[in-house]
Structure formats: structure tokens, C-alpha cells
Motif scaffolding. Structure first.
Motif, PDB file in Angstrom:
ATOM      1  N   MET A   1       0.745  -1.123   0.155  1.00 56.84           N
ATOM      2  CA  MET A   1      -0.065  -0.056  -0.061  1.00 56.84           C
ATOM      3  C   MET A   1       0.830   1.011  -0.025  1.00 56.84           C
ATOM      4  O   MET A   1       0.454   2.419  -0.559  1.00 56.84           O
ATOM      5  N   TYR A   2       1.869   1.246   0.650  1.00 63.37           N
ATOM      6  CA  TYR A   2       2.796   2.421   0.593  1.00 63.37           C
ATOM      7  C   TYR A   2       3.641   2.533  -0.869  1.00 63.37           C
ATOM      8  O   TYR A   2       3.360   3.786  -1.154  1.00 63.37           O
ATOM      9  N   VAL A   3       3.765   1.437  -1.569  1.00 64.54           N
ATOM     10  CA  VAL A   3       4.080   1.838  -2.993  1.00 64.54           C
ATOM     11  C   VAL A   3       2.839   2.367  -3.850  1.00 64.54           C
ATOM     12  O   VAL A   3       3.188   3.246  -4.398  1.00 64.54           O
ATOM     13  N   PHE A   4       1.690   1.454  -3.686  1.00 67.89           N
ATOM     14  CA  PHE A   4       0.670   1.884  -4.396  1.00 67.89           C
ATOM     15  C   PHE A   4       0.110   3.558  -4.011  1.00 67.89           C
ATOM     16  O   PHE A   4      -0.543   4.091  -5.072  1.00 67.89           O
ATOM     17  N   ALA A   5       0.446   3.952  -3.044  1.00 69.31           N
ATOM     18  CA  ALA A   5       0.160   5.356  -2.738  1.00 69.31           C
ATOM     19  C   ALA A   5       0.832   6.215  -3.354  1.00 69.31           C
ATOM     20  O   ALA A   5       0.657   7.441  -3.456  1.00 69.31           O
ATOM     21  N   ARG A   6       2.211   5.649  -3.985  1.00 66.53           N
ATOM     22  CA  ARG A   6       3.084   6.677  -4.261  1.00 66.53           C
ATOM     23  C   ARG A   6       3.687   6.560  -5.755  1.00 66.53           C
ATOM     24  O   ARG A   6       4.122   7.415  -6.330  1.00 66.53           O
ATOM     25  N   VAL A   7       3.362   5.534  -6.316  1.00 63.75           N
ATOM     26  CA  VAL A   7       3.725   5.390  -7.796  1.00 63.75           C
ATOM     27  C   VAL A   7       2.653   6.100  -8.650  1.00 63.75           C
ATOM     28  O   VAL A   7       1.495   6.290  -8.196  1.00 63.75           O
ATOM     29  N   SER A   8       2.926   6.394  -9.624  1.00 60.56           N
ATOM     30  CA  SER A   8       2.124   7.253 -10.672  1.00 60.56           C
ATOM     31  C   SER A   8       0.994   6.369 -11.172  1.00 60.56           C
ATOM     32  O   SER A   8       0.945   5.036 -10.836  1.00 60.56           O
ATOM     33  N   ASP A   9      -0.160   6.883 -11.671  1.00 54.23           N
ATOM     34  CA  ASP A   9      -1.287   6.234 -11.805  1.00 54.23           C
ATOM     35  C   ASP A   9      -1.163   5.094 -13.159  1.00 54.23           C
ATOM     36  O   ASP A   9      -1.574   4.276 -13.057  1.00 54.23           O
ATOM     37  N   GLN A  10      -0.203   5.845 -13.917  1.00 55.27           N
ATOM     38  CA  GLN A  10       0.268   4.724 -15.101  1.00 55.27           C
ATOM     39  C   GLN A  10       0.976   3.656 -14.494  1.00 55.27           C
ATOM     40  O   GLN A  10       0.825   2.565 -15.177  1.00 55.27           O
ATOM     41  N   ALA A  11       1.844   3.701 -13.697  1.00 55.01           N
ATOM     42  CA  ALA A  11       2.817   2.775 -13.181  1.00 55.01           C
ATOM     43  C   ALA A  11       1.748   1.483 -12.544  1.00 55.01           C
ATOM     44  O   ALA A  11       2.060   0.596 -12.425  1.00 55.01           O
ATOM     45  N   PHE A  12       0.830   2.175 -11.559  1.00 56.24           N
ATOM     46  CA  PHE A  12      -0.041   1.170 -11.140  1.00 56.24           C
ATOM     47  C   PHE A  12      -0.677   0.376 -12.063  1.00 56.24           C
ATOM     48  O   PHE A  12      -1.125  -0.747 -11.980  1.00 56.24           O
ATOM     49  N   GLU A  13      -1.223   1.004 -13.187  1.00 51.47           N
ATOM     50  CA  GLU A  13      -2.100   0.506 -14.109  1.00 51.47           C
ATOM     51  C   GLU A  13      -1.326  -0.623 -14.898  1.00 51.47           C
ATOM     52  O   GLU A  13      -1.913  -1.983 -15.321  1.00 51.47           O
ATOM     53  N   SER A  14      -0.187  -0.380 -15.113  1.00 48.77           N
ATOM     54  CA  SER A  14       0.875  -1.185 -15.720  1.00 48.77           C
ATOM     55  C   SER A  14       1.191  -2.474 -14.997  1.00 48.77           C
ATOM     56  O   SER A  14       0.937  -3.783 -15.268  1.00 48.77           O
ATOM     57  N   LEU A  15       1.298  -2.107 -13.324  1.00 46.53           N
ATOM     58  CA  LEU A  15       1.547  -3.446 -12.491  1.00 46.53           C
ATOM     59  C   LEU A  15       0.258  -4.029 -12.370  1.00 46.53           C
ATOM     60  O   LEU A  15       0.313  -5.321 -12.518  1.00 46.53           O
ATOM     61  N   ALA A  16      -0.806  -3.424 -12.184  1.00 44.43           N
ATOM     62  CA  ALA A  16      -2.093  -4.184 -12.117  1.00 44.43           C
ATOM     63  C   ALA A  16      -2.595  -5.060 -13.148  1.00 44.43           C
ATOM     64  O   ALA A  16      -2.902  -6.149 -13.032  1.00 44.43           O
ATOM     65  N   THR A  17      -2.199  -4.601 -14.394  1.00 45.92           N
ATOM     66  CA  THR A  17      -2.509  -5.285 -15.491  1.00 45.92           C
ATOM     67  C   THR A  17      -1.964  -6.627 -15.605  1.00 45.92           C
ATOM     68  O   THR A  17      -2.417  -7.637 -15.894  1.00 45.92           O
ATOM     69  N   ARG A  18      -0.676  -6.407 -15.127  1.00 47.06           N
ATOM     70  CA  ARG A  18       0.059  -7.645 -15.287  1.00 47.06           C
ATOM     71  C   ARG A  18      -0.275  -8.736 -14.096  1.00 47.06           C
ATOM     72  O   ARG A  18       0.027  -9.938 -14.220  1.00 47.06           O
ATOM     73  N   LEU A  19      -0.262  -8.079 -12.853  1.00 48.06           N
ATOM     74  CA  LEU A  19      -0.833  -8.891 -12.064  1.00 48.06           C
ATOM     75  C   LEU A  19      -2.028  -9.756 -12.208  1.00 48.06           C
ATOM     76  O   LEU A  19      -2.278 -11.096 -11.988  1.00 48.06           O
ATOM     77  N   LEU A  20      -3.057  -9.084 -12.898  1.00 48.75           N
ATOM     78  CA  LEU A  20      -4.467  -9.621 -13.062  1.00 48.75           C
ATOM     79  C   LEU A  20      -4.074 -10.760 -14.186  1.00 48.75           C
ATOM     80  O   LEU A  20      -4.789 -11.824 -14.316  1.00 48.75           O
ATOM     81  N   ALA A  21      -3.125 -10.399 -15.299  1.00 52.65           N
ATOM     82  CA  ALA A  21      -2.908 -11.578 -16.300  1.00 52.65           C
ATOM     83  C   ALA A  21      -2.027 -12.684 -15.493  1.00 52.65           C
ATOM     84  O   ALA A  21      -2.399 -13.791 -16.198  1.00 52.65           O
ATOM     85  N   ALA A  22      -1.413 -12.698 -14.389  1.00 49.85           N
ATOM     86  CA  ALA A  22      -0.890 -13.754 -13.882  1.00 49.85           C
ATOM     87  C   ALA A  22      -1.639 -14.268 -12.770  1.00 49.85           C
ATOM     88  O   ALA A  22      -1.186 -15.240 -11.943  1.00 49.85           O
TER      89      ALA A  22
END
Length: 268
Positions: free
Chosen positions: A121-142
Motif C-alpha cells: 500500500m505504501y508503494v501503491f500510494a506513491r507510484v504514478s497512476d500509469q505505473a499502477f495500471e501497468s503493474l495491475a494489468t500484469r498482476l491480473l494476467a498472472a
């Protein structure tokens, strides 16, 4: 290849000078040449060796540096994801978000979401929206249910969790009732966070359009403005509330009036 050819002599020079220096100097030198990116791959063994005996600050620096070294550094990033220090986890998560489509790596985030949720949550609060969406997309795909993890964090980090749920589209739909709870929380900042999340979800959140519309009567200018923005994202589902939105064009607050006119414009 051109980058590799251009930097090979420099990399060889670095290797010669690092041969007899201590860990601290070695890491400082490699960090100062981080822009060379994957060309520093030959030094991954050195970084792994340092990582095994380093303090948390050094491990954090290595985790951060790995984000510039490409997919070959993935094993070190994974190791840092499993580190017992949350700041090292944070740096590793940021580096992982830079590593492109190596989706198999993202399975390693799932246990971290449960064993060190605070770091995530510390990371998710600070990374850009674009970075989170990129990370979330790959997490969902995995196969990682990032939406469920965000929903589980609503009680401890509501504003961060609401913001990120708003970016997850259809994956967030099962958790809309939980998000409504925070919309009705009574805390202005949390209510606005929920409204903004609903606005991002757009028509995915339209089953709760009646709940959202009730906040046009909110005492706070910010809440009324955020409500108008959210309703304007619901498309035809918000049409029954056009008359209520129109009334807000005569609101005593200039920003609310502007939001009302903009909302009417979007709804046609």
C-alpha cells in the motif's frame, strides 16, 4: 546492439576498476552508471554477492538499481520482494513495474500482498497512476486478484485502496458495495476518494447512480463538485438526474456551477 557496442569498452573499464574495491564503492560506481541499463548485466553476480551480506539500506539501493538493468535482474528483484524489510520491498516493487511483460514475475507479488500489505500500500500510494495500471494489468494476467487485495485494505488504507480500485475497471465491480460504505463514511476526504473512484469506473459503477446522486445535496462544495463529475461519467444512466444537475448551475459556489455545466455538456 548499438548501445552494447558503444558501452562495451566502458563496461570493461568499470570491471577492471571494480575488481579490488569494497562493496560500498562497487555499488556507488554501478549506481552512477545506471543509465547504461542492461549493459551492466555482467555485474549482476557482484550485486547478488553484495545483497547476501548487506544492510537494509544497501539492499534497498540494489533493489532500486535492478529496475534499470532489465529482465536479467529479475532474480534479484524477486529476492528483494521476499526481503523482510518493507523499504526493500518498496524498491523491488517499483523496479518490477519497470520490467515490462515478464508476467511470470508478478506471481511473487501475491504472497507479499498478504505478508507485507503495508509495503504494497505504501508503494501503491506513491507510484504514478500509469505505473499502477501497468503493474495491475500484469498482476491480473498472472492470476493475482489485486482488486480483492485492495478491497481488503479499505479498512486500513481507505483513500489509497479506493483510488486504486477506481483504476481496476470491471475487476472492481464485486467490491462496489464496500466502496459505497466509504462514500457514506461522513469523512469528506474519504467520500471524495470514493466519488473519484466511481468516476473512474464510469458505467461499471452506474448501478449505484442513485446513491451517488444523493450527494448533490452535500454540504461540502468539494463533495457536490465531485458528485457532479462522477454523475457525468455514468452516461445515459445519469439522465434521470439531469434536472438535479441543472439546479447546481445556480449553486452558490463557482466551482460547483462550472462542474454542473461541464456535466450537462458531457451528458448531452
Amino acid at each position: 546492439e548499438m548501445v552494447g557496442e558503444a558501452t562495451d569498452p566502458l563496461v570493461r573499464t568499470i570491471a577492471i576498476h571494480l575488481h579490488h574495491v569494497d562493496d560500498s564503492t562497487k555499488l556507488k560506481v554501478l549506481s552512477s552508471f545506471s543509465e547504461l541499463g542492461p549493459a551492466l548485466t555482467p555485474f549482476l553476480a557482484d550485486l547478488a554477492d553484495i545483497l547476501d551480506r548487506a544492510d537494509w539500506q544497501t539492499r534497498q539501493r540494489i533493489a532500486k538499481l535492478c529496475g534499470d538493468l532489465g529482465s536479467h535482474a529479475a532474480p534479484l528483484v524477486v529476492k528483494c520482494l521476499h526481503d523482510d524489510d518493507s523499504d526493500v520491498n518498496y524498491a523491488a516493487l517499483e523496479s518490477l513495474a519497470k520490467m515490462g511483460d515478464a508476467a511470470e514475475l508478478y506471481q511473487h507479488v501475491q504472497p507479499l500482498l498478504f505478508t507485507n500489505r503495508e509495503a504494497c500500500m505504501y508503494v501503491f500510494a506513491r507510484v504514478s497512476d500509469q505505473a499502477f495500471e501497468s503493474l495491475a494489468t500484469r498482476l491480473l494476467a498472472a492470476g493475482v486478484d489485486i482488486a480483492a487485495c485492495m478491497a481488503d485494505s479499505l479498512s486500513t488504507s481507505p483513500e489509497v485502496a479506493l483510488r486504486r480500485l477506481g483504476q481496476l475497471g470491471v475487476a472492481a465491480v464485486p467490491f462496489l458495495p464496500a466502496m459505497v460504505f466509504w462514500l457514506k463514511d461522513g469523512c469528506t476526504s474519504r467520500s471524495i476518494a470514493a466519488l473519484k473512484a466511481f468516476a473512474k469506473l464510469g458505467k461499471h459503477a452506474s448501478p449505484f447512480v442513485h446513491v451517488v446522486a444523493n450527494f448533490l445535496k452535500g454540504a461540502s462544495n468539494e463533495i457536490r463538485g465531485a458528485t457532479l463529475e462522477t454523475l457525468s461519467q455514468f452516461g445515459e444512466d445519469a439522465v434521470p438526474f439531469v434536472a438535479d444537475i441543472a439546479k447546481c448551475t445556480k449553486d452558490g459556489n463557482k466551482d460547483v456551477r462550472i462542474a454542473a455545466f461541464e456535466g450537462l455538456g458531457r451528458l448531452g
